[in-house]
Design a protein around this motif. Structure first.
Motif, PDB file in Angstrom:
ATOM      1  N   ALA A  65      -3.971 -10.918   6.063  1.00 32.90           N
ATOM      2  CA  ALA A  65      -3.607 -12.338   6.001  1.00 32.90           C
ATOM      3  C   ALA A  65      -3.235 -12.767   4.593  1.00 32.90           C
ATOM      4  CB  ALA A  65      -4.768 -13.191   6.505  1.00 32.90           C
ATOM      5  N   GLY A  66      -3.503 -11.920   3.602  1.00 31.76           N
ATOM      6  CA  GLY A  66      -3.202 -12.281   2.228  1.00 31.76           C
ATOM      7  C   GLY A  66      -3.373 -11.098   1.290  1.00 31.76           C
ATOM      8  N   GLU A  67      -3.198 -11.348   0.008  1.00 33.02           N
ATOM      9  CA  GLU A  67      -3.286 -10.290  -0.990  1.00 33.02           C
ATOM     10  C   GLU A  67      -4.697 -10.175  -1.559  1.00 33.02           C
ATOM     11  OE1 GLU A  67      -0.277 -10.533  -3.979  1.00 33.02           O
ATOM     12  OE2 GLU A  67       1.358 -10.177  -2.541  1.00 33.02           O
ATOM     13  N   LEU A  68      -4.923  -9.060  -2.265  1.00 29.16           N
ATOM     14  CA  LEU A  68      -6.215  -8.782  -2.897  1.00 29.16           C
ATOM     15  C   LEU A  68      -6.005  -8.392  -4.352  1.00 29.16           C
ATOM     16  CD1 LEU A  68      -7.746  -6.404  -0.184  1.00 29.16           C
ATOM     17  CD2 LEU A  68      -8.595  -8.706  -0.691  1.00 29.16           C
ATOM     18  N   ASP A  69      -7.021  -8.655  -5.168  1.00 29.36           N
ATOM     19  CA  ASP A  69      -6.987  -8.120  -6.534  1.00 29.36           C
ATOM     20  C   ASP A  69      -7.257  -6.625  -6.500  1.00 29.36           C
ATOM     21  OD1 ASP A  69      -6.471 -10.575  -7.723  1.00 29.36           O
ATOM     22  OD2 ASP A  69      -8.612 -11.078  -7.880  1.00 29.36           O
ATOM     23  N   SER A  70      -8.187  -6.211  -5.628  1.00 28.92           N
ATOM     24  CA  SER A  70      -8.499  -4.790  -5.497  1.00 28.92           C
ATOM     25  C   SER A  70      -9.381  -4.568  -4.278  1.00 28.92           C
ATOM     26  CB  SER A  70      -9.221  -4.267  -6.747  1.00 28.92           C
ATOM     27  OG  SER A  70     -10.514  -4.824  -6.854  1.00 28.92           O
ATOM     28  N   PHE A  71      -9.449  -3.324  -3.858  1.00 27.59           N
ATOM     29  CA  PHE A  71     -10.430  -2.929  -2.856  1.00 27.59           C
ATOM     30  C   PHE A  71     -10.916  -1.530  -3.201  1.00 27.59           C
ATOM     31  CE2 PHE A  71      -6.509  -1.265  -0.973  1.00 27.59           C
ATOM     32  CZ  PHE A  71      -6.904  -0.042  -0.439  1.00 27.59           C
ATOM     33  N   THR A  72     -12.105  -1.185  -2.700  1.00 26.48           N
ATOM     34  CA  THR A  72     -12.720   0.107  -2.996  1.00 26.48           C
ATOM     35  C   THR A  72     -12.857   0.915  -1.719  1.00 26.48           C
ATOM     36  OG1 THR A  72     -13.944  -0.836  -4.864  1.00 26.48           O
ATOM     37  CG2 THR A  72     -14.751   1.251  -3.971  1.00 26.48           C
ATOM     38  N   TRP A  73     -12.516   2.198  -1.814  1.00 29.87           N
ATOM     39  CA  TRP A  73     -12.495   3.083  -0.647  1.00 29.87           C
ATOM     40  C   TRP A  73     -13.384   4.290  -0.908  1.00 29.87           C
ATOM     41  CZ3 TRP A  73     -10.257   1.231   3.564  1.00 29.87           C
ATOM     42  CH2 TRP A  73     -10.049   2.067   4.662  1.00 29.87           C
ATOM     43  N   ALA A  74     -14.239   4.613   0.053  1.00 34.74           N
ATOM     44  CA  ALA A  74     -15.163   5.737  -0.091  1.00 34.74           C
ATOM     45  C   ALA A  74     -14.528   7.012   0.448  1.00 34.74           C
ATOM     46  CB  ALA A  74     -16.461   5.452   0.657  1.00 34.74           C
ATOM     47  N   ALA A 259      -6.344  -0.132  -5.906  1.00 34.92           N
ATOM     48  CA  ALA A 259      -7.149   0.550  -4.894  1.00 34.92           C
ATOM     49  C   ALA A 259      -8.002   1.562  -5.640  1.00 34.92           C
ATOM     50  CB  ALA A 259      -6.277   1.244  -3.857  1.00 34.92           C
ATOM     51  N   VAL A 260      -9.307   1.473  -5.473  1.00 30.53           N
ATOM     52  CA  VAL A 260     -10.229   2.349  -6.190  1.00 30.53           C
ATOM     53  C   VAL A 260     -10.911   3.272  -5.187  1.00 30.53           C
ATOM     54  CG1 VAL A 260     -12.236   2.486  -7.699  1.00 30.53           C
ATOM     55  CG2 VAL A 260     -10.613   0.592  -7.945  1.00 30.53           C
ATOM     56  N   PHE A 261     -10.765   4.575  -5.403  1.00 28.45           N
ATOM     57  CA  PHE A 261     -11.368   5.575  -4.522  1.00 28.45           C
ATOM     58  C   PHE A 261     -12.606   6.142  -5.208  1.00 28.45           C
ATOM     59  CE2 PHE A 261      -7.025   5.141  -3.329  1.00 28.45           C
ATOM     60  CZ  PHE A 261      -7.009   5.288  -1.953  1.00 28.45           C
ATOM     61  N   THR A 262     -13.758   5.945  -4.576  1.00 25.25           N
ATOM     62  CA  THR A 262     -15.012   6.396  -5.165  1.00 25.25           C
ATOM     63  C   THR A 262     -15.530   7.613  -4.410  1.00 25.25           C
ATOM     64  OG1 THR A 262     -17.265   5.697  -5.765  1.00 25.25           O
ATOM     65  CG2 THR A 262     -16.349   4.772  -3.746  1.00 25.25           C
ATOM     66  N   PHE A 263     -16.024   8.615  -5.153  1.00 29.16           N
ATOM     67  CA  PHE A 263     -16.441   9.880  -4.565  1.00 29.16           C
ATOM     68  C   PHE A 263     -17.926   9.838  -4.237  1.00 29.16           C
ATOM     69  CE2 PHE A 263     -13.426  11.094  -8.152  1.00 29.16           C
ATOM     70  CZ  PHE A 263     -12.297  10.808  -7.401  1.00 29.16           C
ATOM     71  N   LEU A 264     -18.248   9.905  -2.948  1.00 29.50           N
ATOM     72  CA  LEU A 264     -19.629   9.856  -2.486  1.00 29.50           C
ATOM     73  C   LEU A 264     -19.864  11.034  -1.550  1.00 29.50           C
ATOM     74  CD1 LEU A 264     -19.759   6.011  -1.800  1.00 29.50           C
ATOM     75  CD2 LEU A 264     -20.828   7.216  -3.711  1.00 29.50           C
ATOM     76  N   THR A 265     -20.365  12.133  -2.100  1.00 32.33           N
ATOM     77  CA  THR A 265     -20.505  13.361  -1.320  1.00 32.33           C
ATOM     78  C   THR A 265     -21.649  13.298  -0.317  1.00 32.33           C
ATOM     79  OG1 THR A 265     -21.893  14.359  -3.034  1.00 32.33           O
ATOM     80  CG2 THR A 265     -19.526  14.745  -3.181  1.00 32.33           C
ATOM     81  N   ASP A 266     -22.657  12.488  -0.595  1.00 35.23           N
ATOM     82  CA  ASP A 266     -23.792  12.381   0.309  1.00 35.23           C
ATOM     83  C   ASP A 266     -23.473  11.390   1.433  1.00 35.23           C
ATOM     84  OD1 ASP A 266     -26.778  12.824   0.861  1.00 35.23           O
ATOM     85  OD2 ASP A 266     -26.615  10.637   0.792  1.00 35.23           O
ATOM     86  N   PRO A 267     -23.553  11.824   2.696  1.00 31.43           N
ATOM     87  CA  PRO A 267     -23.218  10.929   3.811  1.00 31.43           C
ATOM     88  C   PRO A 267     -24.028   9.640   3.824  1.00 31.43           C
ATOM     89  CG  PRO A 267     -23.375  13.194   4.570  1.00 31.43           C
ATOM     90  CD  PRO A 267     -23.893  13.186   3.164  1.00 31.43           C
ATOM     91  N   SER A 268     -25.310   9.722   3.478  1.00 30.47           N
ATOM     92  CA  SER A 268     -26.150   8.513   3.460  1.00 30.47           C
ATOM     93  C   SER A 268     -25.691   7.549   2.381  1.00 30.47           C
ATOM     94  CB  SER A 268     -27.616   8.895   3.237  1.00 30.47           C
ATOM     95  OG  SER A 268     -28.111   9.654   4.321  1.00 30.47           O
TER      96      SER A 268
END
Length: 560
Positions: A65-74, A259-268
């Protein structure tokens, strides 16, 4: 995976190498070209392999519905490189698809559309002509030309580069510049697969000057000098990769500035990040977290077409698995329904087919039916399996399978194989592989030393069963066990050379039966794509298209 280089994740995450905002027909210069792409353009069929789940697949998520400054993706692991010739697994392609673009484009509907080439022509069975979009700029500001395309595809073809997509070019005789914005690909023989793979990382175009300037550091430091809606920003090794919106993009600009991609190897940890808002979304959701995320109220968990099958990849036939009776016994003893319930959170379909029903999109109904008729039963039969082991003289023999904490889809499948093997008289040992090392199983023979098999989720990179079935041709990239059969090779070549969809799928149906009879991999379940979005974002596709389609550009603010 991949593929499909695909296209593959070793049953948690691989590629096999082996996925636009709107559906567009592919312009071609001859009737032959139109025929050759029917399978790729028709989308997944309504039916296919039999289903035993009521899971509803979503065609997509609500438009932004609109724009974003940023979003984070796991994401579950850090890419070892973002060099497009090595983009053969989920982490690399999930990020790279938003930075680097290909000649053609796989759409969210899993159809083929124009990409950096606005037109693809097939004037003869041995010729593909790509007319490029004018005025497309690389991230350094330079304008894309035919020279960049010739250079980029040449990197895939050069054996010295060890490209994961190299086998997709084995029937290519030459790639030449035939105009400032035109490239002609000459084939050694007809190849129905090549034009489809030009929508994957195999068809990526990067700046010749930029790649040459970076040298051996390309893909690990600095920019990528591609044309996508995002350009590579800061890469904090071991932590995250930031993409920045490219304002000079030729198409519709991205809805988010970053768009920020963060590395999270642990599923929990990955699940907790989604619940807390530390991460706004992610694909490949840990199966053990499905219910928790559904009930959290923090966002929505979607499922879409994945073109993915969970298999046990047979990597060595030097030991007990060299006897097909042992492979058949293990398959017959597997509790597939139990694995789908526990390992896939109930979001899967039991199968003994190596290919998904949706991969047969362009096949006539009778051919599609024949591909699945007569496949082995999916219900376990321990007594019959034990007799096979005894007849093979394999009682007490050792088989080693990889396991990992990458997710319970991997660990529980390895455990299920161990349980099945133990019950029928085999000794099945587990070898633990670190999550970040799982990708190496697909690219490094040394990483597979001492292994007889490993869990793998194979995803098709094109909507065609040949993407997976070609893996068992002599010398194929993922033919790790060294299977070789002249009749299989001949049938593979026949299918690949056939532009007529009905004839190609008919040959593929025969191949499916041969692969099923020999159990070159042990199929377990079909698995849809999963994606979670919290309440502040929307727009991401639900299908596996995200591996090759610039999906992050569609992600924006959700309606309030």
């Amino acid at each position: 995976m991949p593929r499909s280089l695909p296209r593959l994740r070793a049953a948690g995450p691989a590629r096999t190498r082996p996925a636009a905002r709107r559906r567009r027909a592919l312009p071609v210069a001859a009737a032959l070209a139109a025929v050759s792409l029917v399978a790729a353009c028709s989308g997944p069929p309504k039916g296919g392999a039999p289903s035993d789940t009521a899971l509803k697949l979503s065609a997509g998520t609500p438009a932004a519905a609109g724009e974003l400054d940023s979003f984070t993706w796991a994401v579950y692991a850090e890419p070892p490189t973002l060099d497009y010739i090595s983009a053969f697994d989920y982490p690399q392609n999930t990020i790279l698809s938003n930075v680097c673009e290909s000649l053609m484009r796989w759409t969210p509907q899993l159809t083929l559309a124009p990409g950096l080439a606005e037109k693809a022509g097939n004037p003869t069975p041995l010729t593909w002509v790509y007319d490029l979009r004018p005025g497309v700029r690389f991230h350094d500001g330079a304008v894309m030309t035919a020279d960049d395309v010739v250079f980029s595809l040449g990197r895939q073809m050069d054996p010295a580069n060890g490209a994961a997509w190299n086998s997709n070019f084995e029937k290519v005789a030459s790639v030449t510049k035939t105009g400032p914005l035109q490239v002609t690909v000459a084939l050694k023989e007809p190849d129905s697969q090549f034009p489809q793979y030009m929508a994957t990382a195999a068809g990526v175009v990067a700046s010749k000057a930029g790649v040459e300037k970076a040298g051996e550091d390309y893909g690990t430091t600095g920019g990528l000098d591609c044309t996508g809606p995002f350009k590579l920003g800061t890469w904090n090794k071991g932590q995250s990769i930031e993409l920045q919106r490219f304002d000079g993009y030729w198409g519709t600009k991205a809805k988010s500035a970053k768009a920020v991609f963060t590395f999270l190897t642990d599923p929990s940890a990955r699940t907790n990040a989604l619940l807390s808002g530390e991460a706004d979304g992610g694909y490949l959701i840990p199966t053990e977290s499905y219910d928790r995320l559904r009930k959290s109220g923090a966002g929505t968990l979607y499922f879409g077409e994945g073109l993915s099958t969970v298999n046990v990849n047979v990597t060595s036939m030097k030991g007990a698995l060299g006897d097909v009776r042992v492979r058949r016994a293990l398959s017959l003893a597997l509790d597939r329904r139990g694995f789908v319930k526990a390992g896939l959170g109930g979001a899967g379909t039991v199968t003994t087919s190596l290919t998904t029903g949706a991969a047969w999109a362009g096949a006539p109904a009778d051919i599609r039916k024949s591909a699945f008729d007569g496949l082995p039963a999916s219900e376990p039969n321990i007594e019959a399996a034990r007799r096979m082991i005894e007849e093979a003289g394999a009682t007490g023999k050792t088989v080693t399978i990889a396991t990992s904490s990458i997710g319970q889809d991997v660990s529980l499948l390895a455990t299920a194989v161990q349980d099945a093997g133990t019950r029928i008289g085999l000794k099945v040992e587990l070898k633990t592989i670190a999550p970040n090392a799982f990708t190496s199983l697909f690219t490094d023979p040394a990483a597979r030393e001492g292994l007889d098999m490993f869990p793998e989720t194979y995803y098709d990179s094109i909507t065609d069963p040949m993407d997976l079935l070609s893996n068992f041709r002599t010398g194929a990239y993922q033919n790790y066990a060294g299977y070789s059969d002249e009749s299989y090779d001949a049938l593979t070549d026949k299918a690949r050379a056939e532009y007529d969809p009905a004839k190609r799928f008919s040959a593929a149906a025969e191949l499916q039966k041969k692969a099923a009879d020999q159990l070159l991999w042990i199929p377990v379940a079909e698995w849809p794509t999963s994606v979670f979005l919290n309440k502040r974002i929307t727009g991401a596709p639900t299908t596996i298209s995200y591996l090759y389609y610039p999906w992050a550009a569609d992600v924006g603010a959700a309606a309030r």
